[in-house]
Design an enzyme around this catalytic site. Structure first.
Site, mmCIF file in Angstrom:
data_model
loop_
_atom_site.group_PDB
_atom_site.id
_atom_site.type_symbol
_atom_site.label_atom_id
_atom_site.label_comp_id
_atom_site.label_asym_id
_atom_site.label_seq_id
_atom_site.Cartn_x
_atom_site.Cartn_y
_atom_site.Cartn_z
ATOM 1 N N ASN A 155 -2.655 61.969 -87.743
ATOM 2 C CA ASN A 155 -2.793 62.927 -88.479
ATOM 3 C C ASN A 155 -2.125 62.760 -89.828
ATOM 4 O O ASN A 155 -1.307 61.700 -89.878
ATOM 5 C CB ASN A 155 -2.273 64.186 -87.788
ATOM 6 C CG ASN A 155 -0.729 64.193 -87.577
ATOM 7 O OD1 ASN A 155 -0.082 63.544 -88.011
ATOM 8 N ND2 ASN A 155 -0.350 65.036 -86.438
ATOM 9 N N GLY A 181 -2.361 75.737 -73.963
ATOM 10 C CA GLY A 181 -1.810 74.682 -72.975
ATOM 11 C C GLY A 181 -2.528 73.209 -73.724
ATOM 12 O O GLY A 181 -3.242 73.443 -74.769
ATOM 13 N N GLY A 201 1.965 65.996 -72.134
ATOM 14 C CA GLY A 201 2.161 64.603 -72.320
ATOM 15 C C GLY A 201 0.983 64.181 -73.057
ATOM 16 O O GLY A 201 -0.092 64.200 -72.512
ATOM 17 N N ASP A 257 -4.634 64.952 -79.030
ATOM 18 C CA ASP A 257 -4.784 64.157 -78.060
ATOM 19 C C ASP A 257 -6.204 64.171 -77.432
ATOM 20 O O ASP A 257 -6.821 63.367 -76.975
ATOM 21 C CB ASP A 257 -3.868 64.717 -76.791
ATOM 22 C CG ASP A 257 -2.365 64.592 -77.177
ATOM 23 O OD1 ASP A 257 -2.051 63.800 -78.041
ATOM 24 O OD2 ASP A 257 -1.678 65.390 -76.785
ATOM 25 N N ARG A 304 -9.539 71.136 -91.073
ATOM 26 C CA ARG A 304 -10.528 70.246 -92.227
ATOM 27 C C ARG A 304 -11.541 69.247 -91.367
ATOM 28 O O ARG A 304 -11.955 68.485 -92.326
ATOM 29 C CB ARG A 304 -9.722 69.658 -93.354
ATOM 30 C CG ARG A 304 -9.020 71.089 -94.148
ATOM 31 C CD ARG A 304 -8.634 70.396 -95.712
ATOM 32 N NE ARG A 304 -7.351 69.389 -95.357
ATOM 33 C CZ ARG A 304 -6.899 68.573 -96.287
ATOM 34 N NH1 ARG A 304 -7.750 68.486 -97.390
ATOM 35 N NH2 ARG A 304 -5.939 67.795 -95.985
HETATM 36 O O1 RIB Z 1 0.605 66.273 -78.315
HETATM 37 C C1 RIB Z 1 1.123 67.353 -77.417
HETATM 38 C C2 RIB Z 1 1.728 66.893 -76.271
HETATM 39 O O2 RIB Z 1 3.076 66.343 -76.956
HETATM 40 C C3 RIB Z 1 2.308 67.837 -75.371
HETATM 41 O O3 RIB Z 1 1.694 68.024 -74.381
HETATM 42 C C4 RIB Z 1 4.032 67.609 -75.086
HETATM 43 O O4 RIB Z 1 4.039 67.176 -73.782
HETATM 44 C C5 RIB Z 1 4.109 66.438 -75.936
HETATM 45 O O5 RIB Z 1 3.910 65.021 -75.503
#
Ligand code: RIB
Length: 302
Positions: free
Chosen positions: A180, A285, A40, A251, A222
């Site tokens: 992005n 992951g 998430g 993230d 890049r």
């Molecule tokens: O940015 C990656 C995330 O996007 C994953 O962990 C998935 O859960 C989605 O929210």
């Protein structure tokens, strides 16, 4: 000035299949491994910021089910304050169906409880002047807008992911926009590809900028480019690493940037986030791939 990182956003269980290729429409591909991993965008950003030294509070919603309970455990293990995460009986915990192949991925998110987040959920968390408030687009946009309106003394970061058009009223409350190339194309209407020329990316980002807003475009291997104030664009190269799984790399960048701001290191935030994201793609992951402070500092010295 230092403060907390407050992440309002999604918490998903990622159902990850590894395969020799990403399936085309109508195709069945035999996979090689399956993992159930915490993810998430919101949770990933919160875990990244916490592992990189920030005090972090998460605001979100999970179902009262086994996936939700496991995500709460993940936050406890990474010292993320989960008191702002509500458990609901009205919807299941969000999931993401992910296929990973040769470092690339494709993802379908079923948001479940994430989309039940309300104004009441975001209004009980205290926000102070030095805090950094972070949101993405996997929870209701109107709730994010009201949270950012409450955070005018803090720094607001909007990660406009997954790609969607964002109302002007939310951009007007955003201090830092992180996207992005795909997200930039959606937001700006510009035609961009993964390998677009930097000049085209900068032009599209300039068109999005509001007065006093900083825009960062992450460019995968890049690196990234930042537009801030009247300064010329600041581009930074990516680190040469072996990509295993790019899920959550964006993230990681956002969480690391927020941690750098909240811990009083704005000058090195871009290089810090760029190094952190490079480390994240070398691991499997999303939340589990977030690096530790010492690893990021070591990569920055190379
Ligand atoms: O940015 C990656 C995330 O996007 C994953 O962990 C998935 O859960 C989605 O929210």
């Amino acid at each position: 000035m230092s403060g907390r990182v407050i992440v309002a956003g999604s918490l998903n269980m990622d159902l990850v299949a590894e395969a020799p290729s990403l399936p085309r429409a109508g195709e069945t591909v035999m996979g090689t491994a399956f993992h159930t991993l915490p993810g998430g965008k919101g949770l990933n950003q919160a875990v990244a910021a916490a592992r990189l030294g920030a005090e972090v509070a998460m605001i979100g919603c999970v179902g009262r089910d086994a996936f939700g309970a496991r995500l709460l455990d993940v936050m406890r293990a990474d010292r993320v304050d989960a008191s702002g995460v509500r458990q609901t009986d009205d919807a299941p915990t969000g999931i993401a169906q992910i296929v990973v192949s040769a470092g690339e991925n494709c993802i379908v998110v079923v948001p479940g409880a994430n989309m039940t987040l309300t104004d009441a959920d975001v209004s009980s968390t205290r926000i102070d002047g030095g805090d950094v408030v972070v949101a993405q687009l996997e929870t209701p946009i109107a709730v994010t807008e009201r949270l950012f309106a409450r955070a005018r003394d803090a720094t607001t970061i909007l990660n406009a992911a997954p790609a969607a058009v964002v109302p002007d009223s939310l951009l007007a409350l955003t201090d830092l926009l992180v996207v992005n190339e795909t997200e930039l194309a959606t937001l700006s209407g510009a035609t961009l590809r993964d390998d677009s020329a930097l000049a085209d990316i900068v032009a599209a980002a300039r068109a999005l900028r509001r007065p006093a807003m900083t825009v960062i475009v992450t460019l995968g291997r890049r690196g990234a480019v930042m537009l801030a104030g009247d300064a010329p664009p600041h581009a930074i190269d990516g680190h040469a690493v072996e990509a295993i799984d790019s899920t959550g790399a964006g993230d990681c960048f956002v969480g690391a940037y927020a941690a750098a701001l909240a811990t009083g290191r704005p000058g090195s935030a871009l290089a810090f986030a760029n190094a952190a994201a490079a480390l994240a793609v070398t691991r499997r992951g999303a939340a589990p791939s977030m690096p530790r402070l010492a690893e990021v500092e070591a990569l920055m010295l190379i």
